[in-house]
Design a protein around this motif. Structure first.
Motif, PDB file in Angstrom:
ATOM      1  N   GLN A  33       0.869  -1.168   0.000  1.00  0.00           N
ATOM      2  CA  GLN A  33       0.000   0.000   0.000  1.00  0.00           C
ATOM      3  C   GLN A  33       0.907   1.220   0.000  1.00  0.00           C
ATOM      4  OE1 GLN A  33      -2.562  -0.130   3.373  1.00  0.00           O
ATOM      5  NE2 GLN A  33      -3.488  -2.063   2.805  1.00  0.00           N
ATOM      6  N   LYS A  34       0.439   2.276  -0.644  1.00  0.00           N
ATOM      7  CA  LYS A  34       1.250   3.481  -0.707  1.00  0.00           C
ATOM      8  C   LYS A  34       1.432   4.042   0.698  1.00  0.00           C
ATOM      9  CE  LYS A  34       1.921   7.838  -2.992  1.00  0.00           C
ATOM     10  NZ  LYS A  34       1.471   8.837  -3.927  1.00  0.00           N
ATOM     11  N   VAL A  35       2.672   4.322   1.038  1.00  0.00           N
ATOM     12  CA  VAL A  35       3.007   4.896   2.336  1.00  0.00           C
ATOM     13  C   VAL A  35       3.176   6.394   2.120  1.00  0.00           C
ATOM     14  CG1 VAL A  35       4.676   4.896   4.229  1.00  0.00           C
ATOM     15  CG2 VAL A  35       4.192   2.779   3.003  1.00  0.00           C
ATOM     16  N   ASP A  36       2.293   7.180   2.727  1.00  0.00           N
ATOM     17  CA  ASP A  36       2.382   8.628   2.576  1.00  0.00           C
ATOM     18  C   ASP A  36       3.277   9.220   3.652  1.00  0.00           C
ATOM     19  OD1 ASP A  36       0.815   9.161   0.327  1.00  0.00           O
ATOM     20  OD2 ASP A  36      -1.035   8.977   1.485  1.00  0.00           O
ATOM     21  N   VAL A  37       4.301   9.928   3.219  1.00  0.00           N
ATOM     22  CA  VAL A  37       5.184  10.629   4.150  1.00  0.00           C
ATOM     23  C   VAL A  37       5.556  11.971   3.543  1.00  0.00           C
ATOM     24  CG1 VAL A  37       6.214   8.605   5.270  1.00  0.00           C
ATOM     25  CG2 VAL A  37       7.239   9.487   3.211  1.00  0.00           C
ATOM     26  N   ASP A  38       5.692  12.950   4.405  1.00  0.00           N
ATOM     27  CA  ASP A  38       6.202  14.250   3.968  1.00  0.00           C
ATOM     28  C   ASP A  38       7.715  14.209   4.126  1.00  0.00           C
ATOM     29  OD1 ASP A  38       3.753  15.449   3.359  1.00  0.00           O
ATOM     30  OD2 ASP A  38       3.402  15.949   5.468  1.00  0.00           O
ATOM     31  N   VAL A  39       8.417  14.481   3.034  1.00  0.00           N
ATOM     32  CA  VAL A  39       9.867  14.398   3.054  1.00  0.00           C
ATOM     33  C   VAL A  39      10.438  15.674   2.446  1.00  0.00           C
ATOM     34  CG1 VAL A  39      11.872  13.022   2.373  1.00  0.00           C
ATOM     35  CG2 VAL A  39       9.654  11.911   2.644  1.00  0.00           C
ATOM     36  N   ASP A 145       5.970   5.002  -3.863  1.00  0.00           N
ATOM     37  CA  ASP A 145       5.702   6.388  -4.251  1.00  0.00           C
ATOM     38  C   ASP A 145       6.620   6.789  -5.412  1.00  0.00           C
ATOM     39  OD1 ASP A 145       5.583   9.190  -4.462  1.00  0.00           O
ATOM     40  OD2 ASP A 145       5.208   9.446  -2.309  1.00  0.00           O
ATOM     41  N   GLN A 146       6.057   6.810  -6.610  1.00  0.00           N
ATOM     42  CA  GLN A 146       6.832   7.109  -7.819  1.00  0.00           C
ATOM     43  C   GLN A 146       7.431   8.512  -7.775  1.00  0.00           C
ATOM     44  OE1 GLN A 146       7.414   4.770 -10.338  1.00  0.00           O
ATOM     45  NE2 GLN A 146       8.925   6.281 -10.926  1.00  0.00           N
ATOM     46  N   GLU A 147       6.672   9.471  -7.275  1.00  0.00           N
ATOM     47  CA  GLU A 147       7.151  10.860  -7.219  1.00  0.00           C
ATOM     48  C   GLU A 147       8.369  10.962  -6.301  1.00  0.00           C
ATOM     49  OE1 GLU A 147       7.669  14.798  -5.502  1.00  0.00           O
ATOM     50  OE2 GLU A 147       6.594  13.240  -4.400  1.00  0.00           O
ATOM     51  N   LEU A 148       8.317  10.270  -5.177  1.00  0.00           N
ATOM     52  CA  LEU A 148       9.432  10.270  -4.236  1.00  0.00           C
ATOM     53  C   LEU A 148      10.654   9.579  -4.855  1.00  0.00           C
ATOM     54  CD1 LEU A 148      10.172  11.234  -1.400  1.00  0.00           C
ATOM     55  CD2 LEU A 148       9.347   9.036  -0.515  1.00  0.00           C
ATOM     56  N   ARG A 151      12.255  12.033  -7.241  1.00  0.00           N
ATOM     57  CA  ARG A 151      13.013  13.057  -6.505  1.00  0.00           C
ATOM     58  C   ARG A 151      14.359  12.503  -6.049  1.00  0.00           C
ATOM     59  NH1 ARG A 151       9.592  15.058  -1.646  1.00  0.00           N
ATOM     60  NH2 ARG A 151      11.549  16.073  -1.100  1.00  0.00           N
ATOM     61  N   LEU A 152      14.341  11.288  -5.505  1.00  0.00           N
ATOM     62  CA  LEU A 152      15.576  10.675  -5.012  1.00  0.00           C
ATOM     63  C   LEU A 152      16.558  10.438  -6.164  1.00  0.00           C
ATOM     64  CD1 LEU A 152      17.194   9.416  -2.655  1.00  0.00           C
ATOM     65  CD2 LEU A 152      16.091   7.246  -3.203  1.00  0.00           C
ATOM     66  N   GLN A 153      16.066   9.908  -7.272  1.00  0.00           N
ATOM     67  CA  GLN A 153      16.940   9.641  -8.421  1.00  0.00           C
ATOM     68  C   GLN A 153      17.577  10.927  -8.937  1.00  0.00           C
ATOM     69  OE1 GLN A 153      14.215   7.564 -10.991  1.00  0.00           O
ATOM     70  NE2 GLN A 153      14.679   5.576 -10.097  1.00  0.00           N
ATOM     71  N   LYS A 154      16.784  11.984  -9.059  1.00  0.00           N
ATOM     72  CA  LYS A 154      17.326  13.268  -9.534  1.00  0.00           C
ATOM     73  C   LYS A 154      18.393  13.788  -8.575  1.00  0.00           C
ATOM     74  CE  LYS A 154      13.407  14.876 -12.254  1.00  0.00           C
ATOM     75  NZ  LYS A 154      12.246  15.761 -12.312  1.00  0.00           N
TER      76      LYS A 154
END
Length: 161
Positions: A33-39, A145-148, A151-154
């Motif tokens: 399940q998608k884990v929502d976190v503010d990072v 989380d694909q968006e996260l 961000r990490l890859q960039k």
């Protein structure tokens, strides 16, 4: 420590030997399940540095373990075949008494390394200013989380991490 946890940890390490990539993947997650976190970018940068440190450490541990297996008289692939069969009642492998004894000796040696490896992992994470719990939470979030992930890859490509 529970035997099953120790084996799960070893299986993670054996996955590393065979080249499977799955850092911080937890075997106890039946569904993703998608884990929502503010990072924040600052926190993601800390995670990236810890992650890179762990990857380097994993390479060192893999080399140590492969050497331990080979020094113990088995090829890595053969060791893994015997080990997988010993863990899965549905798998069978033809192995001589000598091979089984070598597997047992090598496994004990590798299990002995695990505590030291675990401490080094924890230190690497804490040295970046993260708690183990937060690192695990970020790892789980990154799995879903694909968006996260982007961000990490960039960040890692830019060399910030």
């Amino acid at each position: 420590m529970f035997k099953s946890k120790k084996i799960a940890g070893l299986l993670f390490v054996f996955a590393l030997i065979t080249g499977s990539a799955a850092i911080a993947q937890t075997p106890a997650m039946p569904q993703q399940q998608k884990v929502d976190v503010d990072v924040s970018d600052a926190e993601l940068s800390k995670f990236a540095k810890a992650y890179q440190g762990l990857r380097m450490m994993n390479q060192e541990v893999n080399q140590k373990m492969m050497k331990t297996v080979q020094d113990g008289g088995l090829e890595v692939q053969r060791f893994n075949e015997i080990h997988q069969a010993s863990q899965d009642p549905n798998k069978e492998v033809e192995a001589s008494e000598e091979e089984l004894e070598k597997h047992k000796t090598i496994l004990a040696e590798i299990e002995g390394m695990q505590g030291d490896f675990q401490k080094k992992m924890e230190t690497t994470i804490k040295d970046q200013g993260l708690t183990l719990e937060r690192f695990e939470k970020l790892s789980m979030a990154l799995q879903t989380d694909q968006e996260l992930q982007t961000r990490l890859q960039k960040m890692m490509q830019k060399g910030q991490g």
